[in-house]
Write an enzyme that holds these catalytic residues in place. Structure first.
Site, PDB file in Angstrom:
ATOM      1  CB  CYS A 288       6.237  -2.440  20.787  1.00  0.00           C
ATOM      2  SG  CYS A 288       7.152  -4.081  20.419  1.00  0.00           S
TER       3      CYS A 288
ATOM      4  CB  CYS B 202       8.572  -7.754  23.247  1.00  0.00           C
ATOM      5  SG  CYS B 202       8.569  -7.667  21.611  1.00  0.00           S
TER       6      CYS B 202
ATOM      7  CB  CYS C 273      10.539  -3.317  22.920  1.00  0.00           C
ATOM      8  SG  CYS C 273       8.890  -4.401  23.504  1.00  0.00           S
TER       9      CYS C 273
ATOM     10  CE  LYS D  95     -14.166 -39.368   4.006  1.00  0.00           C
ATOM     11  NZ  LYS D  95     -13.798 -39.426   5.823  1.00  0.00           N
TER      12      LYS D  95
ATOM     13  CE  LYS E 125     -17.662 -37.542   2.417  1.00  0.00           C
ATOM     14  NZ  LYS E 125     -17.760 -36.659   3.969  1.00  0.00           N
TER      15      LYS E 125
ATOM     16  CG  ASP F  24     -14.711 -30.894   4.836  1.00  0.00           C
ATOM     17  OD1 ASP F  24     -15.109 -32.536   5.588  1.00  0.00           O
ATOM     18  OD2 ASP F  24     -12.913 -30.935   4.780  1.00  0.00           O
TER      19      ASP F  24
ATOM     20  CE1 TYR G  84     -26.277 -34.332   1.793  1.00  0.00           C
ATOM     21  CE2 TYR G  84     -24.821 -33.482   1.610  1.00  0.00           C
ATOM     22  CZ  TYR G  84     -25.931 -33.456   2.870  1.00  0.00           C
ATOM     23  OH  TYR G  84     -25.685 -34.032   4.187  1.00  0.00           O
TER      24      TYR G  84
ATOM     25  CD  GLU H 231     -25.143 -35.103  -5.123  1.00  0.00           C
ATOM     26  OE1 GLU H 231     -24.738 -34.417  -3.988  1.00  0.00           O
ATOM     27  OE2 GLU H 231     -25.901 -35.945  -5.612  1.00  0.00           O
TER      28      GLU H 231
ATOM     29  CB  CYS I   5       4.697  -6.903  23.202  1.00  0.00           C
ATOM     30  SG  CYS I   5       5.999  -5.626  23.534  1.00  0.00           S
TER      31      CYS I   5
HETATM   32  S1  IVH Z   1     -25.224 -37.568   0.518  1.00  0.00           S
HETATM   33  C1  IVH Z   1     -26.750 -41.187   3.269  1.00  0.00           C
HETATM   34  N1  IVH Z   1     -23.541 -35.736  -0.928  1.00  0.00           N
HETATM   35  O1  IVH Z   1     -20.988 -36.167   3.698  1.00  0.00           O
HETATM   36  C2  IVH Z   1     -26.443 -40.145   3.869  1.00  0.00           C
HETATM   37  N2  IVH Z   1     -23.655 -36.196   1.524  1.00  0.00           N
HETATM   38  O2  IVH Z   1     -20.205 -39.353   4.736  1.00  0.00           O
HETATM   39  C3  IVH Z   1     -26.230 -39.229   2.908  1.00  0.00           C
HETATM   40  N3  IVH Z   1     -21.686 -35.245   2.478  1.00  0.00           N
HETATM   41  O3  IVH Z   1     -22.921 -36.528   6.836  1.00  0.00           O
HETATM   42  C4  IVH Z   1     -25.055 -37.885   2.747  1.00  0.00           C
HETATM   43  N4  IVH Z   1     -21.493 -33.053   0.948  1.00  0.00           N
HETATM   44  O4  IVH Z   1     -22.526 -34.016   5.678  1.00  0.00           O
HETATM   45  C5  IVH Z   1     -24.209 -36.514   0.649  1.00  0.00           C
HETATM   46  N5  IVH Z   1     -22.704 -34.373  -2.024  1.00  0.00           N
HETATM   47  C6  IVH Z   1     -22.853 -35.043  -1.023  1.00  0.00           C
HETATM   48  C7  IVH Z   1     -21.879 -34.442   0.309  1.00  0.00           C
HETATM   49  C8  IVH Z   1     -22.923 -34.993   1.527  1.00  0.00           C
HETATM   50  C9  IVH Z   1     -20.796 -33.637   1.964  1.00  0.00           C
HETATM   51  C10 IVH Z   1     -21.362 -35.570   3.915  1.00  0.00           C
HETATM   52  C11 IVH Z   1     -22.438 -35.043   4.382  1.00  0.00           C
HETATM   53  C12 IVH Z   1     -22.882 -36.097   5.229  1.00  0.00           C
HETATM   54  C13 IVH Z   1     -21.311 -37.099   5.043  1.00  0.00           C
HETATM   55  C14 IVH Z   1     -21.400 -38.873   4.778  1.00  0.00           C
END
Ligand code: IVH
Length: 672
Positions: free
Chosen positions: A431, A408, A411, A314, A119, A121, A226, A117, A426
């Site tokens: 101006c 400014c 002006c 990451k 991740k 942010d 998720y 999946e 300003c």
């Molecule tokens: S599973 C047991 N799936 O990433 C933890 N986490 O460092 C299960 N996050 O705090 C997390 N996308 O906030 C999971 N598809 C995803 C995610 C996800 C973002 C974040 C989540 C978690 C952090 C893990």
């Protein structure tokens, strides 16, 4: 008895409306696939509001009208999670993933499947539904105790208040702010002299944890679920089943997920999304890899802080090094003075970068950015170049802290730091830089839309003292225009025509063009629709303006203050004397849609970075031309507008043989 009948009828209709609105809302916010125009949704919503007003006992907790609470929260209650919210171990390369795979295979019997999946942010939340109704939303906090943010989460339209089935479950996911909303929010904040958010994650956190639910409601947050931690009566055996069940219940999940049999295949998925990353409409910082089968997850088990059956890969942050040659200070239309770093051109995530806004003085001081410094740059929200930090090791001894202007740049009047603002301002109402910016704003597309009056012409008009305030535009004659560079007979005539035509614009364009603090294109439209003439707005009370759905206290106060200004009234009188229309000429919202346009009834998707438009403005403009602007490409899409760095959507559009336009083609069509 008649009354009784009426009540019953109203009750039935309220139920029906809630079901319909939930359905359309789900299509729009969860599936990203609306099937009706916004105007139709609004009509149904207004009908519901009316019935609820007539029969207050019919107001249900999960009615769409009950998403936003009105009062300021005193603070967030601390709540202990029934099951802790764990974190994930990280991997940074293929070797790290192979080590994870090896460990998993030692712990698990039989074949292992991995579900991958994105991740997201943002920030994690846990949502509890009891008999299908949202009863609690809690942030992760320290994993054991989080904050009760139910009131704010209720205002996020992608979070259903009611599920499609009356189950009792707890699901977890990530609340995030789409890149486009983050960019727009920061633009607004910078213009208002407020501190900007460093990235979409901070913006999402600041928004979700805001004590004013109206603020949360006004910003565009969304969610991807998720995982499920309490299953109720759901029968699921794998992570993919779990996500599919969430979909069926009406909860939003991310569709970009895939199951693989080997870690080598997982790596190809990672590489694919590393490339697609910049073209996704939300930020991701990696890929989460999960053992798919639950009995295998159980076999792998947990450490104290993380499951052994999952890992987060990451992405390396894409950064580039360059040198700051100059810090430029420029004045916006409200007087905010903003610094920009001018740097040696450097290639970064697909484009060449040589300017980066430094936003405000505090940021320069905090990062100690100096001229001649070597700095690291990256793209915030994957789009906007940002100076991350100075490379202090390579700083030469001769550098000095950045000089903060006290006057400014346009002006020379003394700059001020207003209370509660991080911006330098300003405050000289005369101006010239502000006046120029106000003119540029007045003629812009979403304001008076005076075609052909670009920035260069405005600057010349201003510097030749042919135009000082916006009303002077309507005084211009052909001789005036012929004194400008590169303006010949024909173009002068065209310009005069465009200026003349703008006199007939509907009120909302003028209201927006006047540049009243906090009044964006949307608020201007709401005001124009509601009051229909500038006189009516002038007469309206603060309470009255505030009662308009979508207009909060800050906007209302700013409008009242504007109409109390003598200079503003003089300007309006002058504009009136030139015959500028001051009434709303559209019919209520629905009929403002131009059904003759090419875009009418077309399903349009916008992708990539746009040079000529702000994305939300373009969306609004196309909607007014009758288009249905959606977020993802499907067989139903008629047209893709592709800006720079258009990624996966462009590929998909080609695959589905959807028409594709660049901005040039779009500009041509819009000008026709
Ligand atoms: S599973 C047991 N799936 O990433 C933890 N986490 O460092 C299960 N996050 O705090 C997390 N996308 O906030 C999971 N598809 C995803 C995610 C996800 C973002 C974040 C989540 C978690 C952090 C893990």
């Amino acid at each position: 008895m008649v009354l009784d009948n009426d009540f019953k009828q109203a009750q039935r209709r309220v139920d029906e409306l809630i079901t319909l609105l939930d359905h359309y809302s789900h299509e729009y916010y969860v599936l990203d696939r609306p099937t009706i125009p916004d105007s139709e949704y609004d009509k149904l919503y207004q009908e519901l509001l009316k019935l609820e007003e007539m029969y207050p006992t019919l107001v249900q907790q999960d009615s769409p009208s009950q998403r936003v609470g009105g009062t300021l929260l005193p603070g967030f209650e601390k709540v202990e999670h029934d099951l802790p919210m764990l974190s994930l171990d990280n991997a940074f390369d293929l070797d790290g993933l192979r080590a994870f795979d090896k460990r998993v295979r030692q712990l698990v019997d039989g074949e292992v499947e991995y579900e991958c999946e994105l991740k997201i942010d943002g920030l994690a939340v846990s949502l509890k539904y009891e008999n299908g109704k949202l009863i609690r939303a809690v942030t992760r906090g320290d994993g054991r105790v989080g904050e009760n943010v139910t009131g704010n989460v209720r205002s996020i339209k992608a979070v259903p208040l009611k599920l499609k089935r009356a189950v009792t479950i707890e699901a977890r996911g990530e609340i995030y702010m789409p890149k486009s909303s983050f960019i727009q929010l920061n633009e607004e904040r910078e213009e208002q002299g407020e501190a900007v958010f460093a990235n979409p994650r901070n913006a999402a956190a600041g928004t979700l944890r805001n004590l004013n639910p109206q603020v949360t409601a006004s910003r565009n947050l969304s969610v991807f679920l998720y995982s499920i931690v309490q299953y109720g009566d759901l029968n699921v055996e794998t992570q993919s089943d779990a996500l599919n069940s969430l979909d069926k219940l009406g909860l939003r999940t991310n569709p970009e997920r895939t199951v693989f049999q080997s870690i080598e295949e997982v790596w190809t998925y990672i590489e694919e999304y590393q490339n697609k990353r910049t073209s996704l409409p939300y930020e991701i910082d990696g890929i989460v890899i999960k053992v798919n089968k639950f009995d295998n997850q159980e076999q792998a088990g947990y450490t104290v802080k993380a499951p052994r059956w999952a890992i987060a890969y990451k992405f390396p942050a894409e950064e580039a090094k360059t040198t700051v040659n100059e810090i430029e200070w420029s004045v916006g239309r409200t007087g905010v003075v903003t610094p920009t770093a001018l740097m040696d051109p450097v290639h970064l995530a697909g484009t060449t970068v040589q300017r980066a806004s430094l936003h405000n003085v505090d940021l320069i001081k905090e990062k100690d950015i100096r001229i001649n410094d070597t700095v690291f740059v990256r793209k915030a929200g994957d789009i906007i170049p940002e100076v991350v930090r100075v490379d202090f090791d390579s700083r030469s001894k001769e550098t000095e802290p950045c000089q903060i202007p006290t006057q400014c740049p346009a002006c020379q009047s003394e700059l001020v730091h207003l209370e509660d603002e991080v911006a330098l301002r300003c405050v000289n109402p005369k101006c010239p830089a502000q006046a120029k910016e106000r003119l540029i704003h007045f003629v812009s597309r979403n304001a008076m839309n005076i075609d052909g009056l670009g920035e260069k012409i405005i600057i010349q008009l201003f510097e030749k003292q042919l135009v000082q305030d916006v009303s002077d535009l309507y005084r211009l004659n052909k001789e005036d225009l012929l004194t400008l560079d590169k303006i010949a007979d024909k173009s002068a005539e065209n310009l005069l025509n465009a200026i003349k035509n703008s006199k007939d614009n509907s009120l909302e364009k003028l209201l927006f063009g006047l540049g009243i603090k906090h009044v964006g294109a949307k608020a201007a439209r709401l005001l124009a629709e509601e009051y229909e003439s500038i006189e009516n707005i002038k007469r309206a009370s603060l309470e009255d303006i505030q009662s308009i759905e979508g207009i909060g206290e800050i906007i209302a106060e700013s409008i009242v203050a504007f109409f109390e200004l003598e200079a503003a009234m003089d300007l309006i009188d002058k504009l009136k004397s030139f015959g500028i229309n001051m009434t709303y000429t559209g019919v209520k919202r629905q009929a403002t849609i131009n059904t003759d346009s090419y875009f009418n009834d077309k399903t349009v998707v916008i992708t990539g970075k746009l040079e000529h438009f702000k994305r939300n403005d373009l969306k609004e403009e196309l909607t007014l031309l009758g288009a249905n602007v959606t977020g993802s490409i499907s067989k139903k899409t008629d047209l893709l507008i592709a800006g720079i760095d258009a990624g996966s959507k462009l590929d998909k559009a080609k695959e589905l043989e959807v028409s594709i336009w660049d901005e040039k083609r779009l500009l041509k069509e819009l000008s026709e």
